[in-house]
Scaffold this motif. Structure first.
Motif, short mmCIF file in Angstrom:
data_model
loop_
_atom_site.label_atom_id
_atom_site.label_comp_id
_atom_site.label_asym_id
_atom_site.label_seq_id
_atom_site.Cartn_x
_atom_site.Cartn_y
_atom_site.Cartn_z
N LEU A 21 3.13 11.55 -9.92
CA LEU A 21 2.29 11.11 -8.82
C LEU A 21 2.52 11.97 -7.58
CD1 LEU A 21 2.76 7.23 -9.14
CD2 LEU A 21 0.79 8.59 -9.92
N LYS A 22 1.59 11.91 -6.65
CA LYS A 22 1.75 12.62 -5.39
C LYS A 22 2.54 11.75 -4.43
CE LYS A 22 -0.73 14.96 -1.65
NZ LYS A 22 -2.05 15.36 -1.11
N TRP A 23 3.83 12.07 -4.26
CA TRP A 23 4.69 11.29 -3.39
C TRP A 23 4.55 11.80 -1.96
CZ3 TRP A 23 6.92 6.89 -4.81
CH2 TRP A 23 6.98 6.62 -6.17
N ARG A 24 4.37 10.87 -1.04
CA ARG A 24 4.02 11.22 0.33
C ARG A 24 5.09 10.74 1.30
NH1 ARG A 24 -1.77 12.12 0.13
NH2 ARG A 24 -1.67 12.25 2.40
N ASP A 25 5.17 11.44 2.44
CA ASP A 25 6.08 11.07 3.52
C ASP A 25 5.30 10.18 4.50
OD1 ASP A 25 7.57 10.88 5.87
OD2 ASP A 25 8.21 12.97 5.84
N PRO A 26 5.65 8.90 4.65
CA PRO A 26 4.87 8.02 5.53
C PRO A 26 4.88 8.45 6.98
CG PRO A 26 6.89 6.92 4.81
CD PRO A 26 6.75 8.16 3.99
N ARG A 27 6.00 8.97 7.47
CA ARG A 27 6.05 9.42 8.87
C ARG A 27 5.08 10.57 9.10
NH1 ARG A 27 10.50 7.61 12.04
NH2 ARG A 27 10.04 9.33 13.47
N ALA A 66 -0.52 1.68 3.28
CA ALA A 66 0.67 1.98 2.48
C ALA A 66 1.68 2.78 3.30
CB ALA A 66 0.26 2.77 1.23
N ALA A 67 1.19 3.74 4.09
CA ALA A 67 2.09 4.54 4.93
C ALA A 67 2.76 3.66 5.99
CB ALA A 67 1.31 5.67 5.59
N LEU A 68 2.00 2.74 6.58
CA LEU A 68 2.54 1.85 7.60
C LEU A 68 3.64 0.96 7.04
CD1 LEU A 68 -0.50 0.70 9.76
CD2 LEU A 68 1.72 1.44 10.62
N PHE A 69 3.37 0.33 5.90
CA PHE A 69 4.37 -0.54 5.31
C PHE A 69 5.61 0.24 4.91
CE2 PHE A 69 6.21 -2.80 1.60
CZ PHE A 69 6.65 -3.93 2.28
N SER A 70 5.41 1.42 4.34
CA SER A 70 6.54 2.25 3.93
C SER A 70 7.38 2.66 5.14
CB SER A 70 6.04 3.50 3.20
OG SER A 70 5.32 3.16 2.04
N HIS A 144 -1.24 -6.97 5.74
CA HIS A 144 -1.56 -6.54 7.09
C HIS A 144 -2.30 -7.67 7.80
CE1 HIS A 144 -4.06 -3.65 9.84
NE2 HIS A 144 -3.13 -4.33 10.51
N VAL A 145 -1.69 -8.22 8.84
CA VAL A 145 -2.30 -9.30 9.60
C VAL A 145 -3.06 -8.68 10.76
CG1 VAL A 145 -1.91 -11.43 10.88
CG2 VAL A 145 -0.41 -10.84 8.96
#
Length: 202
Positions: A21-27, A66-70, A144-145
């Protein structure tokens, strides 16, 4: 909470699939998103969060969530870098992993509460829908609220579900520069964390 535990054991075939998979850096992704949104704002055509729900941009919405939660769990709970990968399966939408023995993984299902678009929507209603996941003990829910007005997180009751953990996160500043992570709803020791939107890679 001092750390997030991985859930379940993936077989060799599944692990090989995940590694491709394409693993991403959330920051890095949040920094890029912030720059794009700031530039659009300067041009007088701001990108509103609600705009991302159209069919053409929905994939970008899921990526942002997904980036925010990570980023939130990396900063507040794991206290170490994490990577995430979008991968839709039966009961999860993405994966997160972090350094540790055998690179722990966690499956994450993304949810959102949007009362201003759907008057019938509420946290309680959305949480009650998780009851259908009776056999998802390896999956975390990240909800996400997205609502205005005060919210007493400690009053929120955990639903009857087979999900492993349930976390809520929400922007608590008008410019989305500060976020709040709360959970795990299924734990007797819930905690809340304030997490700033990243402004640097590290």
């Amino acid at each position: 909470m001092t750390g997030m535990r991985p859930f379940g054991k993936a077989g060799r075939i599944t692990l090989r699939e995940w590694e491709r998979l394409k693993w991403r850096d959330p920051r890095a992704d949040l920094l890029a998103i912030g720059l794009v949104e700031a530039e659009q704002g300067r041009r007088g055509t701001p990108i509103l969060h609600d705009d991302l729900r159209c069919r053409e941009l929905r994939e970008f919405l899921y990526l942002k969530q997904a980036a925010l939660f990570s980023h939130c769990i990396s900063t507040a709970i794991i206290k170490a870098p994490v990577a995430y990968a979008m991968h839709e399966a039966e009961d999860y939408d993405c994966l997160v992993r972090w350094r540790g023995q055998h690179f722990p993984h966690a499956r994450v299902q993304l949810k959102e509460v949007v009362p201003h678009l759907n008057p019938k929507a509420s946290i309680e209603v959305e949480l009650s829908k998780l009851s259908k996941y009776a056999n998802s003990s390896q999956t975390i829910v990240a909800m996400h609220v997205n609502q205005t007005g005060p919210l007493v997180y400690s009053d929120i009751k955990a639903p009857a579900t087979g999900m492993a953990e349930i976390w809520l996160y929400s922007s608590i500043s008008a410019d989305q520069g500060l976020w709040f992570l709360y959970g795990d709803l299924r734990s007797a020791r819930r905690e809340g964390y304030e997490i700033p939107w990243p402004t640097t890679l590290r």
